[in-house]
Design a protein around this motif. Sequence first.
Motif, PDB file in Angstrom:
ATOM      1  N   TYR A   1       0.857  -1.167   0.180  1.00 28.51           N
ATOM      2  CA  TYR A   1      -0.341   0.132   0.534  1.00 28.51           C
ATOM      3  C   TYR A   1       1.013   1.204  -0.350  1.00 28.51           C
ATOM      4  CZ  TYR A   1      -2.717   3.831   0.707  1.00 28.51           C
ATOM      5  OH  TYR A   1      -3.739   4.683   2.286  1.00 28.51           O
TER       6      TYR A   1
ATOM      7  N   LYS B   1       6.326  20.319  -5.116  1.00 24.21           N
ATOM      8  CA  LYS B   1       5.170  20.449  -3.721  1.00 24.21           C
ATOM      9  C   LYS B   1       4.504  18.720  -3.320  1.00 24.21           C
ATOM     10  CE  LYS B   1       1.119  23.594  -2.350  1.00 24.21           C
ATOM     11  NZ  LYS B   1       0.228  23.985  -3.211  1.00 24.21           N
TER      12      LYS B   1
ATOM     13  N   GLU C   1       3.922  15.568   6.433  1.00 24.69           N
ATOM     14  CA  GLU C   1       3.280  14.326   6.264  1.00 24.69           C
ATOM     15  C   GLU C   1       4.302  13.493   7.735  1.00 24.69           C
ATOM     16  OE1 GLU C   1       1.872  13.645   3.291  1.00 24.69           O
ATOM     17  OE2 GLU C   1      -0.614  14.085   2.839  1.00 24.69           O
ATOM     18  N   HIS C   2       5.383  13.820   7.640  1.00 25.91           N
ATOM     19  CA  HIS C   2       6.799  13.445   7.807  1.00 25.91           C
ATOM     20  C   HIS C   2       7.089  14.269   8.922  1.00 25.91           C
ATOM     21  CE1 HIS C   2       6.060  10.811   4.133  1.00 25.91           C
ATOM     22  NE2 HIS C   2       6.425   9.845   5.727  1.00 25.91           N
TER      23      HIS C   2
ATOM     24  N   HIS D   1      -8.812  18.068  -5.421  1.00 24.83           N
ATOM     25  CA  HIS D   1      -9.079  17.367  -4.508  1.00 24.83           C
ATOM     26  C   HIS D   1      -9.790  15.987  -4.297  1.00 24.83           C
ATOM     27  CE1 HIS D   1      -7.206  14.905  -0.969  1.00 24.83           C
ATOM     28  NE2 HIS D   1      -6.348  14.993  -1.666  1.00 24.83           N
TER      29      HIS D   1
ATOM     30  N   GLN E   1       9.054   6.934   0.351  1.00 23.96           N
ATOM     31  CA  GLN E   1       8.745   8.486   0.395  1.00 23.96           C
ATOM     32  C   GLN E   1       7.939   8.253  -0.385  1.00 23.96           C
ATOM     33  OE1 GLN E   1      10.172  10.719   0.695  1.00 23.96           O
ATOM     34  NE2 GLN E   1       8.746  12.641   0.044  1.00 23.96           N
ATOM     35  N   LYS E   2       6.686   8.087   0.737  1.00 17.22           N
ATOM     36  CA  LYS E   2       5.028   8.521   0.620  1.00 17.22           C
ATOM     37  C   LYS E   2       4.851   7.967   1.856  1.00 17.22           C
ATOM     38  CE  LYS E   2       5.332   2.811   0.679  1.00 17.22           C
ATOM     39  NZ  LYS E   2       4.632   3.047   1.850  1.00 17.22           N
ATOM     40  N   THR E   3       3.433   8.414   1.843  1.00 22.03           N
ATOM     41  CA  THR E   3       2.710   8.667   3.154  1.00 22.03           C
ATOM     42  C   THR E   3       2.909   7.260   3.955  1.00 22.03           C
ATOM     43  OG1 THR E   3       0.309   8.310   2.601  1.00 22.03           O
ATOM     44  CG2 THR E   3       1.004  10.510   2.338  1.00 22.03           C
ATOM     45  N   THR E   4       2.911   6.420   4.386  1.00 21.63           N
ATOM     46  CA  THR E   4       2.544   5.388   4.955  1.00 21.63           C
ATOM     47  C   THR E   4       3.768   5.052   4.999  1.00 21.63           C
ATOM     48  OG1 THR E   4       1.906   4.372   3.285  1.00 21.63           O
ATOM     49  CG2 THR E   4       0.572   5.157   4.751  1.00 21.63           C
TER      50      THR E   4
ATOM     51  N   ALA F   1      -6.867   3.412   2.398  1.00 25.26           N
ATOM     52  CA  ALA F   1      -6.954   3.007   1.036  1.00 25.26           C
ATOM     53  C   ALA F   1      -7.868   3.185  -0.001  1.00 25.26           C
ATOM     54  CB  ALA F   1      -6.518   1.555   0.738  1.00 25.26           C
TER      55      ALA F   1
ATOM     56  N   ASN G   1      -3.322  -2.614   1.665  1.00 28.74           N
ATOM     57  CA  ASN G   1      -5.135  -3.116   3.230  1.00 28.74           C
ATOM     58  C   ASN G   1      -5.622  -3.426   2.716  1.00 28.74           C
ATOM     59  OD1 ASN G   1      -2.868  -1.448   4.571  1.00 28.74           O
ATOM     60  ND2 ASN G   1      -4.265   0.501   4.382  1.00 28.74           N
TER      61      ASN G   1
ATOM     62  N   ILE H   1      18.283  11.391  -0.625  1.00 25.51           N
ATOM     63  CA  ILE H   1      18.108  13.269  -1.031  1.00 25.51           C
ATOM     64  C   ILE H   1      17.311  13.760  -2.120  1.00 25.51           C
ATOM     65  CG2 ILE H   1      19.773  14.393   1.092  1.00 25.51           C
ATOM     66  CD1 ILE H   1      21.225  15.774  -1.623  1.00 25.51           C
ATOM     67  N   GLU H   2      16.232  14.716  -2.192  1.00 25.31           N
ATOM     68  CA  GLU H   2      15.433  15.169  -2.957  1.00 25.31           C
ATOM     69  C   GLU H   2      16.238  15.538  -4.248  1.00 25.31           C
ATOM     70  OE1 GLU H   2      12.687  17.620  -1.747  1.00 25.31           O
ATOM     71  OE2 GLU H   2      11.494  15.989  -0.769  1.00 25.31           O
ATOM     72  N   VAL H   3      15.270  15.560  -5.683  1.00 25.00           N
ATOM     73  CA  VAL H   3      16.072  16.669  -6.336  1.00 25.00           C
ATOM     74  C   VAL H   3      15.477  17.587  -6.394  1.00 25.00           C
ATOM     75  CG1 VAL H   3      17.470  16.365  -8.690  1.00 25.00           C
ATOM     76  CG2 VAL H   3      17.475  14.930  -7.594  1.00 25.00           C
ATOM     77  N   PRO H   4      16.231  18.602  -6.634  1.00 24.81           N
ATOM     78  CA  PRO H   4      15.435  19.351  -6.515  1.00 24.81           C
ATOM     79  C   PRO H   4      14.790  20.068  -8.219  1.00 24.81           C
ATOM     80  CG  PRO H   4      16.457  20.566  -5.673  1.00 24.81           C
ATOM     81  CD  PRO H   4      17.254  19.575  -5.773  1.00 24.81           C
TER      82      PRO H   4
ATOM     83  N   HIS I   1      -4.604   6.392  -4.819  1.00 29.33           N
ATOM     84  CA  HIS I   1      -3.908   5.292  -3.760  1.00 29.33           C
ATOM     85  C   HIS I   1      -3.448   4.054  -3.702  1.00 29.33           C
ATOM     86  CE1 HIS I   1      -6.077   8.241  -0.288  1.00 29.33           C
ATOM     87  NE2 HIS I   1      -5.442   9.274  -1.131  1.00 29.33           N
ATOM     88  N   HIS I   2      -4.250   3.961  -4.089  1.00 30.71           N
ATOM     89  CA  HIS I   2      -3.881   2.271  -4.606  1.00 30.71           C
ATOM     90  C   HIS I   2      -2.606   2.146  -5.942  1.00 30.71           C
ATOM     91  CE1 HIS I   2      -5.663  -0.930  -2.452  1.00 30.71           C
ATOM     92  NE2 HIS I   2      -5.798  -0.441  -1.945  1.00 30.71           N
TER      93      HIS I   2
END
Lengths: 516, 582
Positions: free
Chosen positions: A123, A178, B98-99, A342, A137-140, B421, A491, A197-200, A406-407
């Motif tokens: 998930y 963003k 979020e983090h 959104h 790199q994700k929310t969960t 999800a 999930n 690290i992120e690449v700008p 989300h999936h």
Amino acid sequence: MIKTVGRRQFLVGSTCTLAIPLLGSLLPRTAEAAACAQAPLRFVTMWTGHGGVWRQNMYPADAVYDQQMALYPGHDIHYGALQREVQDGLARLSPVLEASDATLTDTLVGKMMVLNGFDISQYMGHHTGGTLGNYGQKTTDNGNVSRPTIDQVMAYSSSFYPDLSTVKKRSMHIGTNKHGALSFGYANPNDPSSGVIEVPVANKSLELFNEIFVPPDDGEPTRPLMVDRVIESYRRLTKGTFGHAARLSSSDRQRLEAHIERLYEVQRRLNVQASCENVAVPTEEADSYPNGAYGTDLSGMGQHYSLYNDVVIAAFACGTSRIAIYKATEKFSNDVAPGDWHDLVAHQAQDNQVAQDTLVESKRYFFEHAFLDLVSKMDGVVDADGNTMLDNSLAMWTQESGNLTHHSICIPVITAGSAGGFFKPGHAVDFRNRASNALIKSTTAGEALERKPGILYNRWLANVLQSMCITPDEYETNGTPGYGDVIRQVNGGFNAEACWPDRVYADASDPLPIIT
Amino acid sequence: MKAKRRNARRRWAVGTVGCLALVAGCRGIIGGDEPPDVSGPDPTGLSCDESAGPTATPMRRLSREQYINAIRHLVGGEVAADIQGALDRVPPDSLDPEHGRDYATQDQAVSQVHTDIHWDVATAASLAATNSPERLEALAGTCATDGDQGNDEACVRDFVRDFGRRALRRPLSDEEIAFFSEDALGSATDVSAASFADRLVALLQAPQFIFRIEDGADATEDDADLFPLTGYELAGRLAFHFWQAPPDDALLEAAADGSLETDEGFRAQLSRLMADPRFDAALHNLVTGWLRLQDTPEYAGLDQNAQFMAFANGIEPNDALGSSMRTEVERLFAYYARQGTFRDLMMSDRSFATDEALASIYEVPVWDGEGEPPVFDDPRRVGLLTRAAFVAAASSRSHPILRGVKIRQRVLCSELPPPPANAGMDAPTDADLVTSREFAENLTQSSNECSVCHDMINPPGFVLGHFDALGRLQEEESLYATDGSLLATLPIDTEATISITPGEETTMSDPASLSEAIVQNDAAQTCLARHYFRFAYGRTEDMDADGCQLRSLRDSLIDGTIEDMMMQIALRPEFKLRRREP
């Protein structure tokens, strides 16, 4: 029609078990490697947020998939030749993949692939880095390891860039970071322990052009660069000459060492000489048009991406860069309140026809005016080897999620170009296991949300890397096939093992059938 | 306000919501077949061992704002204006709320892009600063242009010594002066523009400029990894924290004469810094990160939406509207940060709207930005929670769930997981002839899986029901169809039972009661203290290791003013120490 089984199964079934470790040598990779060394390969990814486009809107009609082959016992894949339908000046592969028939030509269609059935087997929720292989790199937090994305693997690989003498910018990054970056790399590309690290992203298209453009030599004598002195000042600090190095932690010194490496890269790019004489210097700034972030001006957004595409093609033509990554937003509709995208579209589209229609139009617009604009222009440039720039490239458009936001199941992958012959385009391929019910549940809304497990997105990423001359021993971690973490988890109480048996992990570095 | 106490109030509660919540609308199944673990709020004490000292502080780079301010400080406004294009290219610092990464100072990544652009900025600045005899004189003095070769060597050395002290934020050693005096051709006496430009490039690329290197003092006697800061390092910490800019000459002088290392001298400089207009940068950054003001709705394009335009009824949706909402909260915070308490902030009846559009939303006169801010007439318009930036949405209907999330997450620092999800973010259609509250309830109360979390999230949002999606007061909720026609006008119910303090439920129906309950709960002050810590130290707080500082900040906020809290961080012993990472 059922065709033959896959390569690995064939080897096993032919009592060639002992030969498995030699698989690499059995594949025509030697020839590909030779081609890699010669062709000026380029890689482009375009990304749009959310996803959530229904299968019947994203992909060609079922009738197109008129052939099938057994990938594994009990898992057939379906495929067919891509063919456009033309009506009233519009050419269509699917409701989303529709454009003017003058743009979406038969020639271009023959260079495209429409791929369904790539899954990240965990998930993901909202994510950005996952698209190019950084599943951390994700929310969960599923315990993924943050790692460089494949574009940065390429950018710092001598296999992809055997010659940096013309390269001013190893990779170009366009769009917005963003809500998260699309690309990640090591702080010190020579030191994996230096952190990811992120690449700008670039701020302006004209600034990006200035970074990749090498103006003609005006004959004026040039003053030596100060880079050596700057590097020396870092050395003196880390050695204690300019301070007390012992008072710094080892990680601080590591950061300074990373900076020295970056300064070497500055020095390298400042000394680049390349031929850009034939490139017209742009005068219009892409960011004077809406950039997609909450914008609603469709034609303006088309202009925006078209101008950035021109810069990318200029860099490719000059040889000053060979990688371009676009992170766009998904908001391309005139009809929806910007701030409500959104809520009103992205998250409703899964079972709301009006929202789905809006989403389809936004994705269609992006396809035509961002993706097709780029690849059709690339197809109009001929490389020194006689192929078009597009032929020597892989351009892909993908989305954050599959047909359910989300999936990360059934992530759509639309491509153009063959990466110098690595891929065999012109196909629509459905890698899903249509016989599986492992992802069907009562709360989802019918056919529109029908989800079937497929094969790993990790395998697609591995194929992309291979197409760009990066071999498994260069990108695999501890011999784990594929690119990206291999956590198996869904999930919602699904049986993850039934979705993705061990075999799909074992094969995650293998060339994909049908298209390679 | 009716209160029902179940447990004694826990002073150290931090307001963790121990549920798997759906932040938006809930229709999904969360985390599988097992119902989520809902053990209720889990009060966590802040442990404190004053003898432990600070936690490790890695070497930090300048944030984008700090870097640009430092360049401006060094080359002056005129040159900085000439290189604005290069400065604009400096990558923005990356946030990841979020983090827990809410502040630019928390982004410590340095990528190749940073280094490339730093190089380009240094090059552009060096050329612009030396592109005329006048500018060369302004940079290095008349000795650079007087044609007298006898003073050239001294001219170069003086420039490197003086400019280097400001750039590297400490005096340069003789060896450093010798090093930075050499230009690209190895000359330490050339006073040409090109030669000075070389020296500028070297200094503006030096590690001590890009990074904040604190290596000036030996470790303490009893802890080999604990280092006191030198006066110059203290000056840097103070200036970059309170101004987001390098130390000025007065700070460097206080470091040089040792006064900054005395209690009296330190406090004097601290007071000076906080009285300076540049302190606004810290206030702005803190409130923006704390409340995520950058997420205030964007209204451009909504003029094409008939439903919204009917609802807006004369309020023009444009970029300026959202910006005005954000700015008003920045001003509100700055106003009370300088002269008020946390309670004042949360209970304020003053408007800080400086434009007609927002003032009309608030039904008050426009504030001139200097005198006494206008007072709201309606007692329901009270405090931070009722500001347009807090309650507004870019839609015709208000969003009680998101309001509740904002209160829980941003004001109380409750931990809410991301949406599950298969979460839907349903918005009402023309057929939904119910209030925003009823719609939210229908969406989230359909199953225990949703309601366990939304029972925590939704009620604070319901209490704010008298504010519409533009932040205007409304007695009834008007529903508009997508074509702009009026569908219905419905009564509003704002009564809700809320648990702010763990185990304690309160039924309330007005924003004043909600704000008062929040003020009376230490979780809110702890939350702001945690945010301030993140902003100050550029890292997420450790509730144990940083517990002493967090307690100290929180207590100063409870017992004093917001300014007290902000000053307190510099008065803590940890501010003057650095622990080396193992």
